[in-house]
Design a protein around this motif. Structure first.
Motif, PDB file in Angstrom:
ATOM      1  N   VAL A 113     -36.981  -9.457 -28.193  1.00 33.97           N
ATOM      2  CA  VAL A 113     -36.697 -10.609 -27.112  1.00 33.97           C
ATOM      3  C   VAL A 113     -35.598 -10.917 -27.167  1.00 33.97           C
ATOM      4  O   VAL A 113     -34.967 -11.320 -28.634  1.00 33.97           O
ATOM      5  CB  VAL A 113     -37.760 -11.341 -26.968  1.00 33.97           C
ATOM      6  N   ASP A 114     -34.991 -11.799 -26.313  1.00 37.19           N
ATOM      7  CA  ASP A 114     -33.919 -12.726 -26.299  1.00 37.19           C
ATOM      8  C   ASP A 114     -33.703 -13.614 -25.419  1.00 37.19           C
ATOM      9  O   ASP A 114     -34.858 -14.058 -25.184  1.00 37.19           O
ATOM     10  CB  ASP A 114     -32.735 -11.893 -25.876  1.00 37.19           C
ATOM     11  N   ALA A 115     -32.685 -14.521 -25.220  1.00 35.94           N
ATOM     12  CA  ALA A 115     -32.951 -15.826 -24.710  1.00 35.94           C
ATOM     13  C   ALA A 115     -33.225 -15.382 -23.299  1.00 35.94           C
ATOM     14  O   ALA A 115     -33.380 -16.521 -22.506  1.00 35.94           O
ATOM     15  CB  ALA A 115     -31.142 -16.453 -24.753  1.00 35.94           C
ATOM     16  N   ARG A 116     -33.076 -14.310 -22.690  1.00 35.27           N
ATOM     17  CA  ARG A 116     -33.490 -14.069 -21.216  1.00 35.27           C
ATOM     18  C   ARG A 116     -34.929 -13.830 -21.087  1.00 35.27           C
ATOM     19  O   ARG A 116     -35.636 -14.354 -20.215  1.00 35.27           O
ATOM     20  CB  ARG A 116     -32.786 -12.920 -20.561  1.00 35.27           C
ATOM     21  N   THR A 117     -35.256 -12.803 -22.066  1.00 34.52           N
ATOM     22  CA  THR A 117     -36.744 -12.398 -21.756  1.00 34.52           C
ATOM     23  C   THR A 117     -37.767 -13.503 -22.535  1.00 34.52           C
ATOM     24  O   THR A 117     -38.921 -13.400 -22.115  1.00 34.52           O
ATOM     25  CB  THR A 117     -37.025 -11.026 -22.387  1.00 34.52           C
ATOM     26  N   ALA A 118     -37.511 -14.240 -23.503  1.00 35.38           N
ATOM     27  CA  ALA A 118     -38.414 -15.172 -23.905  1.00 35.38           C
ATOM     28  C   ALA A 118     -37.433 -16.558 -24.436  1.00 35.38           C
ATOM     29  O   ALA A 118     -37.474 -16.702 -25.527  1.00 35.38           O
ATOM     30  CB  ALA A 118     -39.155 -14.706 -24.805  1.00 35.38           C
ATOM     31  N   PRO A 119     -37.021 -17.257 -23.550  1.00 35.41           N
ATOM     32  CA  PRO A 119     -36.179 -18.486 -23.615  1.00 35.41           C
ATOM     33  C   PRO A 119     -36.604 -19.521 -24.678  1.00 35.41           C
ATOM     34  O   PRO A 119     -36.105 -19.905 -25.516  1.00 35.41           O
ATOM     35  CB  PRO A 119     -35.742 -18.580 -22.553  1.00 35.41           C
ATOM     36  N   GLU A 120     -37.879 -19.899 -24.404  1.00 32.23           N
ATOM     37  CA  GLU A 120     -38.406 -21.057 -25.242  1.00 32.23           C
ATOM     38  C   GLU A 120     -38.681 -20.708 -26.686  1.00 32.23           C
ATOM     39  O   GLU A 120     -38.110 -21.173 -27.634  1.00 32.23           O
ATOM     40  CB  GLU A 120     -39.846 -21.318 -24.972  1.00 32.23           C
ATOM     41  N   LEU A 121     -39.212 -19.332 -27.187  1.00 29.45           N
ATOM     42  CA  LEU A 121     -39.201 -18.819 -28.351  1.00 29.45           C
ATOM     43  C   LEU A 121     -38.170 -18.468 -29.062  1.00 29.45           C
ATOM     44  O   LEU A 121     -37.840 -18.875 -30.102  1.00 29.45           O
ATOM     45  CB  LEU A 121     -40.244 -17.627 -28.419  1.00 29.45           C
ATOM     46  N   TYR A 122     -36.956 -17.897 -28.346  1.00 30.47           N
ATOM     47  CA  TYR A 122     -35.816 -17.577 -28.726  1.00 30.47           C
ATOM     48  C   TYR A 122     -35.097 -18.767 -29.118  1.00 30.47           C
ATOM     49  O   TYR A 122     -34.408 -19.066 -30.368  1.00 30.47           O
ATOM     50  CB  TYR A 122     -34.897 -16.674 -27.737  1.00 30.47           C
ATOM     51  N   ASN A 123     -35.046 -19.794 -28.198  1.00 27.11           N
ATOM     52  CA  ASN A 123     -34.210 -20.953 -28.526  1.00 27.11           C
ATOM     53  C   ASN A 123     -35.015 -21.664 -29.600  1.00 27.11           C
ATOM     54  O   ASN A 123     -34.142 -22.426 -30.430  1.00 27.11           O
ATOM     55  CB  ASN A 123     -34.119 -21.901 -27.277  1.00 27.11           C
ATOM     56  N   MET A 124     -36.257 -21.861 -29.622  1.00 29.93           N
ATOM     57  CA  MET A 124     -36.889 -22.597 -30.781  1.00 29.93           C
ATOM     58  C   MET A 124     -36.357 -21.850 -32.194  1.00 29.93           C
ATOM     59  O   MET A 124     -36.026 -22.684 -32.986  1.00 29.93           O
ATOM     60  CB  MET A 124     -38.341 -22.510 -30.719  1.00 29.93           C
ATOM     61  N   VAL A 125     -36.224 -20.571 -32.365  1.00 33.60           N
ATOM     62  CA  VAL A 125     -35.955 -19.803 -33.636  1.00 33.60           C
ATOM     63  C   VAL A 125     -34.314 -20.210 -33.689  1.00 33.60           C
ATOM     64  O   VAL A 125     -33.989 -20.440 -35.102  1.00 33.60           O
ATOM     65  CB  VAL A 125     -36.291 -18.344 -33.522  1.00 33.60           C
ATOM     66  N   ALA A 126     -33.712 -20.261 -32.921  1.00 38.68           N
ATOM     67  CA  ALA A 126     -32.176 -20.623 -32.921  1.00 38.68           C
ATOM     68  C   ALA A 126     -31.967 -21.883 -33.557  1.00 38.68           C
ATOM     69  O   ALA A 126     -31.259 -22.214 -34.515  1.00 38.68           O
ATOM     70  CB  ALA A 126     -31.630 -20.492 -31.596  1.00 38.68           C
ATOM     71  N   GLN A 127     -32.719 -22.799 -33.024  1.00 42.36           N
ATOM     72  CA  GLN A 127     -32.670 -24.269 -33.535  1.00 42.36           C
ATOM     73  C   GLN A 127     -32.974 -24.320 -34.778  1.00 42.36           C
ATOM     74  O   GLN A 127     -32.322 -24.991 -35.822  1.00 42.36           O
ATOM     75  CB  GLN A 127     -33.324 -25.203 -32.521  1.00 42.36           C
ATOM     76  N   LEU A 128     -34.192 -23.652 -35.235  1.00 42.13           N
ATOM     77  CA  LEU A 128     -34.690 -23.847 -36.570  1.00 42.13           C
ATOM     78  C   LEU A 128     -33.779 -22.938 -37.446  1.00 42.13           C
ATOM     79  O   LEU A 128     -33.656 -23.521 -38.637  1.00 42.13           O
ATOM     80  CB  LEU A 128     -36.425 -23.158 -36.675  1.00 42.13           C
ATOM     81  N   SER A 129     -33.119 -21.960 -37.090  1.00 39.85           N
ATOM     82  CA  SER A 129     -32.128 -21.286 -38.072  1.00 39.85           C
ATOM     83  C   SER A 129     -30.845 -22.190 -38.207  1.00 39.85           C
ATOM     84  O   SER A 129     -30.320 -22.212 -39.401  1.00 39.85           O
ATOM     85  CB  SER A 129     -31.661 -19.881 -37.343  1.00 39.85           C
ATOM     86  N   ARG A 130     -30.486 -23.028 -37.045  1.00 39.95           N
ATOM     87  CA  ARG A 130     -29.349 -23.964 -37.550  1.00 39.95           C
ATOM     88  C   ARG A 130     -30.068 -24.970 -38.590  1.00 39.95           C
ATOM     89  O   ARG A 130     -29.190 -25.297 -39.413  1.00 39.95           O
ATOM     90  CB  ARG A 130     -28.943 -24.679 -36.207  1.00 39.95           C
ATOM     91  N   ASN A 131     -31.408 -25.325 -38.500  1.00 38.39           N
ATOM     92  CA  ASN A 131     -31.642 -26.459 -39.361  1.00 38.39           C
ATOM     93  C   ASN A 131     -31.722 -25.744 -40.959  1.00 38.39           C
ATOM     94  O   ASN A 131     -31.335 -26.510 -41.746  1.00 38.39           O
ATOM     95  CB  ASN A 131     -33.262 -26.916 -38.934  1.00 38.39           C
ATOM     96  N   ALA A 132     -32.081 -24.575 -40.802  1.00 40.64           N
ATOM     97  CA  ALA A 132     -32.104 -23.932 -42.124  1.00 40.64           C
ATOM     98  C   ALA A 132     -30.979 -23.429 -42.682  1.00 40.64           C
ATOM     99  O   ALA A 132     -30.737 -22.662 -43.821  1.00 40.64           O
ATOM    100  CB  ALA A 132     -33.244 -22.753 -42.209  1.00 40.64           C
ATOM    101  N   ASP A 133     -29.679 -23.497 -41.896  1.00 40.17           N
ATOM    102  CA  ASP A 133     -28.597 -22.916 -42.381  1.00 40.17           C
ATOM    103  C   ASP A 133     -28.351 -21.357 -42.347  1.00 40.17           C
ATOM    104  O   ASP A 133     -27.971 -21.004 -43.299  1.00 40.17           O
ATOM    105  CB  ASP A 133     -27.792 -23.635 -43.317  1.00 40.17           C
ATOM    106  N   LEU A 134     -29.123 -20.785 -41.510  1.00 44.10           N
ATOM    107  CA  LEU A 134     -29.318 -19.264 -41.453  1.00 44.10           C
ATOM    108  C   LEU A 134     -28.632 -18.735 -40.294  1.00 44.10           C
ATOM    109  O   LEU A 134     -28.597 -19.380 -39.281  1.00 44.10           O
ATOM    110  CB  LEU A 134     -30.750 -19.059 -41.449  1.00 44.10           C
ATOM    111  N   PRO A 135     -28.109 -17.422 -40.516  1.00 43.55           N
ATOM    112  CA  PRO A 135     -27.605 -16.554 -39.091  1.00 43.55           C
ATOM    113  C   PRO A 135     -29.118 -16.434 -38.460  1.00 43.55           C
ATOM    114  O   PRO A 135     -30.297 -16.590 -38.734  1.00 43.55           O
ATOM    115  CB  PRO A 135     -27.389 -15.332 -39.842  1.00 43.55           C
ATOM    116  N   MET A 136     -28.730 -16.442 -36.994  1.00 42.47           N
ATOM    117  CA  MET A 136     -29.677 -16.082 -36.091  1.00 42.47           C
ATOM    118  C   MET A 136     -30.257 -14.675 -36.433  1.00 42.47           C
ATOM    119  O   MET A 136     -29.792 -13.615 -36.334  1.00 42.47           O
ATOM    120  CB  MET A 136     -29.370 -16.185 -34.614  1.00 42.47           C
TER     121      MET A 136
END
Length: 320
Positions: A61-84
């Motif tokens: 899935v991606d930001a279009r097909t599952a925006p809430e989950l995808y954006n959550m993982v993106a923000q958590l990845s930034r918190n963890a200093d990890l690539p998406m």
């Protein structure tokens, strides 16, 4: 301490491998087994993510097909200093999740529809943070190494009948020693491999709590997931038991004790450790999920990557 324990367990497995080679009294069988096992596990290392995701019928899935989950993982990845990482949803009613990939640059996280339907957004954030912690800690690489050594040990044990003999001077027990090696060595390797897996779960729990900033979110999620796993059968996991150690909770059974043959720590022990983290002051500083489904407009649940309702009810979060 967890890294030290993991290193000691890896050293123990390596010593076991070398000891079997010595007991067999020759390099031929050891080298053949090592080469074959290494080739198998190198292939698995480069392709394990695709293989595991395919085994469990995961859909990207991606930001279009599952925006809430995808954006959550993106923000958590930034918190963890990890690539998406890539994000997948598995159409399975059992609540569970796992991470895969050979390194942070080639990683993926997957969550079941059962998990997304059962957990609150805060709890899902705790679970996704746990999976990102596995990626950050390079646990996939660690488990690949242990799988390589364990595979070599098992193959050596199987070759023992061909390369071992009763007059082998390195094996004082002779043929009886070969038989014992065939039985005990793979079992010992499996025990060490499972112990490493359990150690990495505790480390991922702690780092996951730090990534999302709220240990109680993950503690609450573990309690719900454990109850759901005990009630809901997972056919894909039953058909592929070798992937059980990857999930946040063992998908095969509701294991209730930290015994030698458990791939996961006891859930209550994990919850207790997370509660201690919360009491130590960790919390109220990390990720904040968007408002819950009840206070936000739900997008359509149709289309690729959407989370279908379970039992006639809508998901607790707007995941797709």
């Amino acid at each position: 301490m967890n890294y030290l324990k993991t290193g000691m367990l890896l050293a123990a497995m390596t010593a076991l491998f070398m000891g079997i080679g010595f007991m067999l009294g020759g390099s031929s069988g050891m080298m053949i087994a090592l080469v074959v096992a290494a080739a198998m596990n190198i292939f698995s290392y480069w392709n394990s993510d695709k293989m595991v995701l395919r085994m469990h019928h995961a859909q990207e899935v991606d930001a279009r097909t599952a925006p809430e989950l995808y954006n959550m993982v993106a923000q958590l990845s930034r918190n963890a200093d990890l690539p998406m990482p890539k994000v997948y949803i598995i159409d399975n009613p059992q609540p569970n999740a796992f991470a895969t990939g050979r390194n942070p640059e080639n990683a993926a996280v997957a969550a079941t529809t059962g998990l997304l339907n059962l957990l609150s957004k805060e709890e899902v954030a705790g679970v996704m943070a746990h999976e990102l912690a596995h990626i950050k800690n390079h646990d996939t690489l660690i488990m690949t190494i242990t799988a390589t050594i364990a595979g070599a040990i098992s193959m050596l044990a199987n070759f023992a009948m061909f390369f071992g003999s009763s007059d082998n001077r390195n094996n004082p027990l002779g043929f009886v020693g070969v038989i014992l090696m065939m039985i005990v060595a793979p079992m010992a390797a499996a025990i060490v491999q499972m112990a490493i897996s359990r150690t990495r779960e505790y480390a991922a729990d702690r780092m996951g709590a730090e990534i999302c900033g709220e240990p109680i979110w993950l503690a609450s999620a573990l309690a719900k997931i454990s109850g759901g796993v005990a009630r809901i059968h997972n056919p894909d996991a039953e058909h592929n038991p070798a992937t059980a150690h990857m999930f946040i909770i063992n998908p095969l059974s509701g294991e209730r004790m930290d015994n030698l043959f458990s791939t996961h720590p006891n859930t209550q022990n994990r919850i207790d450790e997370l509660q201690k983290l919360a009491q130590s002051g960790l919390g109220s500083t990390g990720f904040r999920p968007a408002p819950d489904y009840a206070t936000s407009q739900a997008p359509s649940t149709s289309g690729r990557g959407s989370v279908p309702p379970t039992g006639g009810s809508r998901p607790k979060g707007p995941w797709g």
